[in-house]
Scaffold this active site. Structure first.
Site, short mmCIF file in Angstrom:
data_model
loop_
_atom_site.label_atom_id
_atom_site.label_comp_id
_atom_site.label_asym_id
_atom_site.label_seq_id
_atom_site.Cartn_x
_atom_site.Cartn_y
_atom_site.Cartn_z
CE1 TYR A 108 -0.78 0.62 5.23
CE2 TYR A 108 -1.59 0.37 3.00
CZ TYR A 108 -0.55 0.36 3.90
OH TYR A 108 0.73 0.09 3.46
CD GLU A 196 2.92 1.50 5.53
OE1 GLU A 196 3.77 1.69 6.43
OE2 GLU A 196 2.57 0.37 5.15
#
Ligand code: ADP
Ligand code: MG
Length: 387
Positions: A108, A196
């Protein structure tokens, strides 16, 4: 403003950020050729402004071009429900056909603005694929944070610290350092408020790529990004909010039954609070602005009334720059043209308040006058209950 995954990846590509090869289309028949071109094994990905598509059945692997066509036929035109779309789901118009990569690890990486320190902050976690909120709740120490000076940009040592925190070594480490710096540049140059990458993919070949990408942009900076404005997909936005933005109104639709027309964002927030305090639920946030015209008031009225949940309207105006008589004229005009199917409570205060009240009183409309905010809220909530 939000954009689709395929658009965010186009932007990243311009900055040299590694993304998988892919082509977007709304035509299932075109998918066979696209898939062949990409090597046969592809992933078909629904393009909507919401995450969680994989779990909802909007991201699927196809082993052959024929299978890709079949999957594209299923996904294009489907109403995709994910935990981010709400139960009504979203209609899928386009799919992104992407080369299927050999996944070694899913990590991530996200950048957003930390308002507390006034700087962009990079968040990195080995637990890719999971929502960062979930990781933060269960195991906050699993998230590495790196605050970035927006003028200096990301320093090489910061990029190395991130790659280290992600547990990378060797070639993947180097590629990740390069990836982070280029992503940061893209974020700053485009005035993004979110970038993101979930998952950030490490392939079996030790490549590092953005397998998924979500980007949001600061609306106040869009005037200097014409190319990004062109990416806006109105089909993904609430039709009433789109309509309101055309008239320069700050409108956000909510789930309650009390329609609100207020001038000034602070007063609008206060009005929503006091409606809740009186036991009601606001149907919207609406700030008609400081210098609204009678025409704008009319548009605001029309937008509030096109929400079928609205059972009563509260107009709460403090006339400073905005004169109460002008608001009153707008309200009278609008009610005469559009009709007034629900009770209307009006609280006016400030410049030309007497004149405003007189206009409303003489209009012959069925208006409930209120003195002060508490009185207005009580009256409008009673009106909703009566209706
Ligand atoms: P969402 O977050 O909306 O579910 P993603 O783009 O993150 O959508 O895709 C979900 C999952 O599908 C990823 O975590 C990854 O495992 C897989 N996936 C997506 N794109 C590819 C690709 N190009 N090659 C291989 N697997 C992929
Ligand atoms: Mg994802």
């Amino acid at each position: 403003m939000k954009v689709h995954e395929y658009q965010a990846k186009e932007i990243l590509k311009r900055y040299g950020v590694a993304v998988p090869r892919g082509v977007v289309t709304d035509n299932p028949e075109a998918v066979r050729e696209i898939a062949k071109e990409l090597g046969g094994r592809v992933v078909v990905k629904a393009q909507i402004h919401a995450g969680g598509r994989g779990k909802g059945g909007g991201v699927k692997l196809a082993k052959t071009p024929d299978e890709a066509v079949e999957i594209a036929k299923q996904i294009i035109g489907m109403t995709l429900v994910t935990h981010q779309t709400g139960p009504e789901g979203r209609l899928v118009g386009k799919v992104l056909i992407e080369e299927a990569l050999n996944i070694d690890r899913e990590l991530y990486l996200g950048i957003t603005l930390d308002r507390r320190i006034g700087k962009p902050v990079v968040m990195a976690s080995k637990q890719g694929g999971m929502e960062i909120e979930e990781v933060a709740a269960k195991d906050p120490t699993a998230i590495h944070r790196e605050a970035i000076d927006p003028i200096l940009g990301m320093q090489p040592f910061q990029a190395r610290r991130i790659a280290y925190a992600l547990g990378l070594t060797g070639t993947a480490f180097k590629k990740c350092v390069d990836f982070c710096q280029k992503l940061m540049q893209a974020y700053i140059d485009t005035d993004a408020s979110l970038a993101e990458i979930n998952p950030l993919l490490v392939t079996k070949e030790e490549d590092v790529l953005a397998l998924d990408c979500k980007m949001n942009f600061d609306d106040n900076a869009l005037f200097r990004h014409k190319d990004i404005v062109e990416m806006r997909d109105l089909a993904e936005e609430d039709p009433l909010e789109v309509e309101a933005s055309k008239h320069g109104l700050n409108y956000i639709k909510l789930d309650g039954t009390v329609g609100c027309m207020v001038n000034g964002a602070g007063l609008a927030m206060g009005t929503m609070d006091i409606i809740k305090h009186a036991g009601g639920e606001p149907a919207n946030f609406l700030d008609v602005g400081g210098g609204a015209t009678a025409e704008q008031v009319k548009n605001a009225f029309r937008i509030i009334l096109s929400d079928k949940n609205v059972k009563a309207i509260l107009i709460n105006i403090f006339g400073g720059i905005m004169r109460c008589d002008r608001i009153a004229e707008g309200v009278v005009q609008a009610s005469k043209e559009i009709g007034l199917p629900v009770p209307l409570v009006v609280r006016l205060e400030g410049t030309n308040v007497e004149l405003g009240k007189e206009i409303l009183a003489k209009s012959g409309l069925n208006i409930i006058a209120a003195d002060g905010m508490a009185d207005a809220a009580t009256k409008v909530v009673a009106a909703v209950k009566g209706a």
